[in-house]
Design an enzyme around this catalytic site. Structure first.
Site, PDB file in Angstrom:
ATOM      1  CB  THR A 105      -0.937  -0.003   1.230  1.00 23.90           C
ATOM      2  OG1 THR A 105      -1.636  -1.244   1.256  1.00 23.90           O
ATOM      3  CG2 THR A 105      -1.946   1.127   1.167  1.00 23.90           C
ATOM      4  CB  THR A 129      -7.845   0.290  -3.343  1.00 20.26           C
ATOM      5  OG1 THR A 129      -8.238   0.684  -2.028  1.00 20.26           O
ATOM      6  CG2 THR A 129      -8.261  -1.133  -3.555  1.00 20.26           C
ATOM      7  CD  GLU A 163      -3.349 -10.760   2.388  1.00 25.01           C
ATOM      8  OE1 GLU A 163      -2.306 -10.173   2.640  1.00 25.01           O
ATOM      9  OE2 GLU A 163      -4.223 -10.306   1.616  1.00 25.01           O
TER      10      GLU A 163
HETATM   11  C1  LIG Z   1      -4.044  -1.679  10.532  1.00 28.74           C
HETATM   12  C2  LIG Z   1      -3.726  -1.823   9.089  1.00 28.74           C
HETATM   13  C3  LIG Z   1      -2.714  -2.688   8.687  1.00 28.74           C
HETATM   14  C4  LIG Z   1      -2.373  -2.778   7.335  1.00 28.74           C
HETATM   15  N1  LIG Z   1      -1.311  -3.578   6.960  1.00 28.74           N
HETATM   16  C5  LIG Z   1      -0.873  -3.531   5.673  1.00 28.74           C
HETATM   17  C6  LIG Z   1       0.342  -4.212   5.300  1.00 28.74           C
HETATM   18  O1  LIG Z   1       0.982  -4.880   6.114  1.00 28.74           O
HETATM   19  N2  LIG Z   1       0.783  -4.083   4.024  1.00 28.74           N
HETATM   20  C7  LIG Z   1       0.120  -3.343   3.095  1.00 28.74           C
HETATM   21  O2  LIG Z   1       0.591  -3.266   1.970  1.00 28.74           O
HETATM   22  N3  LIG Z   1      -1.038  -2.687   3.426  1.00 28.74           N
HETATM   23  C8  LIG Z   1      -1.546  -2.769   4.685  1.00 28.74           C
HETATM   24  N4  LIG Z   1      -2.693  -2.094   5.030  1.00 28.74           N
HETATM   25  C9  LIG Z   1      -3.379  -1.285   4.023  1.00 28.74           C
HETATM   26  C10 LIG Z   1      -4.728  -1.833   3.608  1.00 28.74           C
HETATM   27  O3  LIG Z   1      -4.561  -2.948   2.781  1.00 28.74           O
HETATM   28  C11 LIG Z   1      -5.490  -0.690   2.932  1.00 28.74           C
HETATM   29  O4  LIG Z   1      -5.777   0.278   3.940  1.00 28.74           O
HETATM   30  C12 LIG Z   1      -6.728  -1.140   2.261  1.00 28.74           C
HETATM   31  O5  LIG Z   1      -6.431  -1.980   1.176  1.00 28.74           O
HETATM   32  C13 LIG Z   1      -7.538   0.058   1.757  1.00 28.74           C
HETATM   33  O6  LIG Z   1      -6.719   0.924   1.043  1.00 28.74           O
HETATM   34  P1  LIG Z   1      -6.667   2.485   1.408  1.00 28.74           P
HETATM   35  O7  LIG Z   1      -6.557   2.620   2.875  1.00 28.74           O
HETATM   36  O8  LIG Z   1      -5.650   3.134   0.581  1.00 28.74           O
HETATM   37  O9  LIG Z   1      -8.097   2.999   1.008  1.00 28.74           O
HETATM   38  P2  LIG Z   1      -8.526   3.747  -0.320  1.00 28.74           P
HETATM   39  O10 LIG Z   1      -8.072   2.983  -1.523  1.00 28.74           O
HETATM   40  O11 LIG Z   1      -8.141   5.162  -0.188  1.00 28.74           O
HETATM   41  O12 LIG Z   1     -10.111   3.624  -0.208  1.00 28.74           O
HETATM   42  C14 LIG Z   1     -10.855   4.308   0.797  1.00 28.74           C
HETATM   43  C15 LIG Z   1     -12.284   3.794   0.783  1.00 28.74           C
HETATM   44  O13 LIG Z   1     -12.862   4.044  -0.493  1.00 28.74           O
HETATM   45  C16 LIG Z   1     -13.316   2.833  -1.087  1.00 28.74           C
HETATM   46  N5  LIG Z   1     -13.049   2.872  -2.519  1.00 28.74           N
HETATM   47  C17 LIG Z   1     -11.905   3.244  -3.157  1.00 28.74           C
HETATM   48  N6  LIG Z   1     -12.048   3.134  -4.479  1.00 28.74           N
HETATM   49  C18 LIG Z   1     -13.301   2.671  -4.709  1.00 28.74           C
HETATM   50  C19 LIG Z   1     -14.047   2.339  -5.878  1.00 28.74           C
HETATM   51  N7  LIG Z   1     -13.532   2.464  -7.093  1.00 28.74           N
HETATM   52  N8  LIG Z   1     -15.318   1.902  -5.726  1.00 28.74           N
HETATM   53  C20 LIG Z   1     -15.867   1.788  -4.485  1.00 28.74           C
HETATM   54  N9  LIG Z   1     -15.205   2.065  -3.356  1.00 28.74           N
HETATM   55  C21 LIG Z   1     -13.945   2.512  -3.451  1.00 28.74           C
HETATM   56  C22 LIG Z   1     -12.543   1.707  -0.418  1.00 28.74           C
HETATM   57  O14 LIG Z   1     -13.279   0.514  -0.434  1.00 28.74           O
HETATM   58  C23 LIG Z   1     -12.357   2.279   0.991  1.00 28.74           C
HETATM   59  O15 LIG Z   1     -13.450   1.937   1.794  1.00 28.74           O
HETATM   60  C24 LIG Z   1      -3.096  -2.028   6.366  1.00 28.74           C
HETATM   61  C25 LIG Z   1      -4.141  -1.187   6.783  1.00 28.74           C
HETATM   62  C26 LIG Z   1      -4.457  -1.068   8.118  1.00 28.74           C
HETATM   63  C27 LIG Z   1      -5.557  -0.125   8.524  1.00 28.74           C
END
Ligand SMILES: Cc1cc2nc3c(=O)[nH]c(=O)nc-3n(C[C@H](O)[C@H](O)[C@H](O)COP(=O)(O)OP(=O)(O)OC[C@H]3O[C@@H](n4cnc5c(N)ncnc54)[C@H](O)[C@@H]3O)c2cc1C
Length: 380
Positions: free
Chosen positions: A124, A130, A244
């Site tokens: 990330t 995402t 996973e």
């Molecule tokens: C405690 C914790 C541990 C983590 N550990 C890891 C790790 O070890 N390694 C790693 O790589 N990542 C890790 N992550 C990251 C995690 O995988 C991401 O937070 C998650 O995939 C969501 O990505 P984002 O936070 O960038 O949200 P964003 O992509 O910014 O999205 C925000 C919201 O908008 C929604 N959204 C975005 N685009 C769309 C769309 N096109 N249509 C509908 N809805 C949408 C999403 O579903 C989400 O609810 C961790 C996160 C947390 C909170």
């Protein structure tokens, strides 16, 4: 199931026996201190539970995904938080499937023996979110090294890991045919990287989950640490996601059963208006409802572990939803005590909430099902 009988009783019994040494008070103290459950993780590694999926030729126990999922389920079902350890179980998959023979021989036996921790995977990024193929971290080859620059966010367990799987772009997005091309996977020596170009900044967060921002400033990674072919890393990471997701689903199932058991016990014991609160259908029906949902999700979780396909996403969706509903019911059943740290309900409530967002958010699962299984138009 509250009275579970399956072919994994031996594993369940052994993991439960280990977990019995780490009761509620242990995890409550660690949570309050925002600490890391070192002794618990050491015990799991010592007994080989986290090497369940490593083949026997590399010193693991070569158990399948279903058995591995039972281990994760039992940790959460006993009141623990497998979020502190699950990376050790599945991060090695990328290495196992796509690494060279010499890389596997170099790392896997030590990982299996619990001497090397591979708890971290860095995917990330703050701007890409995402939309992973937009990641901006670059790895540029210079002689026998790759020079890494960029930033990651939410990268978990870095401070409790020796190795980290890193995803970075090796060919600029503008120069590739498909946006998923040109991304590569590396294995990074964490301790060395922390002294030579990787800065780690912890992110205080809702759960006691050690997670960090990472900043790469000309970090040098030897060419030998590239996993598989340059430019094919995105596919390698995707290939590992079914495992996973299935393991996370099992963790949610474990949480779900924990909440239901605690809610049931409390509803039987707590007397208000001269009778156990559980005698009121307004209290017992939501618990029954949550139980049915967890049971249904559990069936999908076993199917997912067996089929290793699209069911993994759906199992994760169902299990995360069921555990969250069970968490809510458990808090409600406990009334005010649902908020008291002493009961551990509030801790587990926070912990299980994470799984609707990470490692993949619910909307992205809907999107996957809509487009890939139902053939609806792509929305992004
Ligand atoms: C405690 C914790 C541990 C983590 N550990 C890891 C790790 O070890 N390694 C790693 O790589 N990542 C890790 N992550 C990251 C995690 O995988 C991401 O937070 C998650 O995939 C969501 O990505 P984002 O936070 O960038 O949200 P964003 O992509 O910014 O999205 C925000 C919201 O908008 C929604 N959204 C975005 N685009 C769309 C769309 N096109 N249509 C509908 N809805 C949408 C999403 O579903 C989400 O609810 C961790 C996160 C947390 C909170």
């Amino acid at each position: 199931m509250l009275h579970q009988t399956d072919q994994f009783q031996e594993i369940r019994g052994a993991v439960r026996a280990l977990c019995a040494g780490f009761p509620d008070e242990y995890f409550r103290k660690i949570d309050a201190e925002r600490g890391y459950p070192d002794e618990f993780v050491d015990a799991l590694m010592r007994d080989g539970w986290l090497s369940a999926m490593i083949p026997q030729e590399y010193g693991g126990s070569g158990l399948g995904l279903t058995a591995a999922s039972v281990i994760m389920e039992e940790i959460n079902r006993c009141g623990g938080n497998s979020g502190a350890v699950h990376g050790q179980m599945y991060n090695m998959g990328t290495l196992l499937r796509n690494g060279s023979e010499s890389q596997k021989a170099q790392y896997l036996p030590s990982i299996a023996a619990g001497k090397l921790r591979i708890q971290s995977m860095a995917v990330t990024e703050p701007t890409a979110g995402t939309d992973t193929t937009k990641l901006k971290t670059t790895a540029v080859r210079k002689g026998d090294r790759y020079i890494v620059n960029g930033q990651k966010v939410w990268i978990s367990r870095v401070q409790h890991s020796d190795l980290m799987i890193l995803l970075a772009r090796t060919t600029p997005l503008a120069e590739v045919k498909k946006k998923s091309d040109g991304i590569s996977v590396f294995i990074v020596d964490v301790k060395q990287a922390m002294t030579t170009g990787m800065r780690v900044r912890p992110i205080p967060n809702m759960v006691n989950h050690e997670t960090n921002e990472l900043f790469f400033d000309n970090l040098e990674v030897p060419v030998d640490n590239l996993i598989g072919e340059e430019g094919r890393g995105f596919k390698y990471i995707l290939d590992g996601l079914n495992a996973e997701r299935t393991l996370i689903a099992a963790e949610c199932i474990g949480d779900g059963y924990w909440f239901i058991e605690r809610a049931t016990k409390y509803a039987n014991e707590r007397v208000v208006f001269d009778r156990p609160i559980g005698k009121n259908q307004g209290v017992q029906f939501p618990i029954a409802d949550a139980y049915i949902e967890v049971e249904a999700a559990n069936l999908m979780r076993f199917k997912a572990a067996e089929l290793f396909g699209a069911e993994a996403n759906m199992a994760k969706y169902l299990a995360a939803k069921a555990s969250w509903e069970a968490a809510n019911v458990c808090v409600q059943t406990h009334g005010g005590f649902g908020f008291a740290c002493e009961y551990s309900v509030e801790r587990k409530f926070r912990e299980t909430r994470l799984y609707q967002v990470a490692p993949i958010s619910t909307n992205l699962i809907y999107s996957y099902v809509a487009e890939h299984l139902l053939g609806l138009p792509r929305s992004f």
